[in-house]
Design an enzyme around this catalytic site. Structure first.
Site, PDB file in Angstrom:
ATOM      1  N   LYS A 118      72.402 118.334  56.375  1.00 42.35           N
ATOM      2  CA  LYS A 118      73.772 118.618  56.587  1.00 42.35           C
ATOM      3  C   LYS A 118      74.000 119.856  56.868  1.00 42.35           C
ATOM      4  O   LYS A 118      73.820 120.491  56.067  1.00 42.35           O
ATOM      5  CB  LYS A 118      74.560 118.103  55.270  1.00 42.35           C
ATOM      6  CG  LYS A 118      75.918 118.192  55.276  1.00 42.35           C
ATOM      7  CD  LYS A 118      76.706 117.683  54.190  1.00 42.35           C
ATOM      8  CE  LYS A 118      78.312 118.182  54.145  1.00 42.35           C
ATOM      9  NZ  LYS A 118      78.658 118.269  52.708  1.00 42.35           N
ATOM     10  N   ALA A 148      84.740 116.034  51.808  1.00 40.83           N
ATOM     11  CA  ALA A 148      85.510 117.448  51.198  1.00 40.83           C
ATOM     12  C   ALA A 148      87.038 116.782  50.758  1.00 40.83           C
ATOM     13  O   ALA A 148      87.556 116.450  51.742  1.00 40.83           O
ATOM     14  CB  ALA A 148      85.249 118.728  51.755  1.00 40.83           C
TER      15      ALA A 148
END
Length: 264
Positions: A104, A191
């Protein structure tokens, strides 16, 4: 799980996933609580910040705990990298230490808001893809950047819903909708998702998956919250697949009275 849902697989870089809830591992109060949350979420993708683990120690407690789940794809992240060079260095180190070639990609030079740097992210992605990494970049909800990353060969894109750890939900909803429309690779909303309803909404839009950390790890009962997010993701995905009706501007009776209570 129905046969229909079993066939609704998420495929990233050739790997099949039945769960569309990815889990971050920061902020848990202990390894045991994290372990319980992973089980409750039924996730098949777990991300871990490379700066939080001892890559020289194969018995690192965090990595060992995750390794105990045989069906989970480890997704090391480059959290803390301030530019492309640092991110690439972290990814290479993780692969050398046996963490695999999935990464990531996070490049966040601003320590206050932790917003990703689009220029450095694209630069790092191009390098890592050429080196054989399976790259999932964390980005602002920028449709043009998402398309550029797809063209560079990333396996997915991970636009933020709102700033990391804010729990504000989908403040970038319209942009995420465009990214989903424009990109042919998986879109993972990452997020800012603070509740299962936020995750459900992301899935209703057509996102392929969501990644959640703070909302689960900081909950009063993380395993219970993980189970709630699992249900929210599944409900949103089923709603999307069912074909959500378009919103109307007026009222329409759900039980029309035409011919009802009329005398013959």
């Amino acid at each position: 799980m129905t046969n229909k849902s079993k066939n609704d697989l998420l495929i990233i870089a050739g790997r099949e996933f039945t769960s569309r809830l990815f889990l971050g591992t920061g902020k848990f109060s202990s390894i045991d609580v994290m372990d319980e949350a992973i089980r409750a979420s039924e996730t098949e993708m777990v991300t871990v910040a490379l700066r939080r683990v001892d890559l020289d120690n194969p018995a690192d407690s965090l990595l060992s705990a995750i390794a105990g789940f045989k069906n989970i794809q480890l997704l090391p992240n480059t959290s803390g990298a301030r530019d492309a060079d640092e991110a690439v260095r972290l990814a290479r180190l993780a692969r050398e230490m046996g963490c695999g070639n999935w990464v990531k990609l996070e490049v966040t030079p601003d320590p206050r808001y932790l917003l990703p740097d689009p220029i450095e992210t694209l630069k790092a992605a191009e390098i890592l893809v050429k080196e054989g990494f399976i790259v999932l970049p964390y980005i602002n909800a920028d449709p043009i950047l998402a398309k550029r990353l797809e063209e560079a060969g990333t396996a997915a894109v991970m636009p933020l819903g709102s700033p990391i750890g804010s729990n504000k939900g989908l403040k970038t909803l319209d942009s995420i909708r465009i990214i989903i429309e424009m990109c042919s690779i998986p879109v993972v909303v990452d997020a800012g998702l603070g509740s299962p309803s936020h995750a459900s909404l992301a899935m209703e839009l057509g996102a392929d998956a969501v990644l959640v950390n703070t909302a689960i790890a900081s909950a009063g009962d993380p395993p219970l919250m993980a189970a709630a997010f699992k249900k929210g993701v599944e409900a949103g995905r089923e709603a999307y697949r069912s074909g959500l009706p378009a919103a109307g501007s007026g009222a329409h009776a759900s039980s029309p009275l035409t011919g009802f209570l009329r005398k013959d």
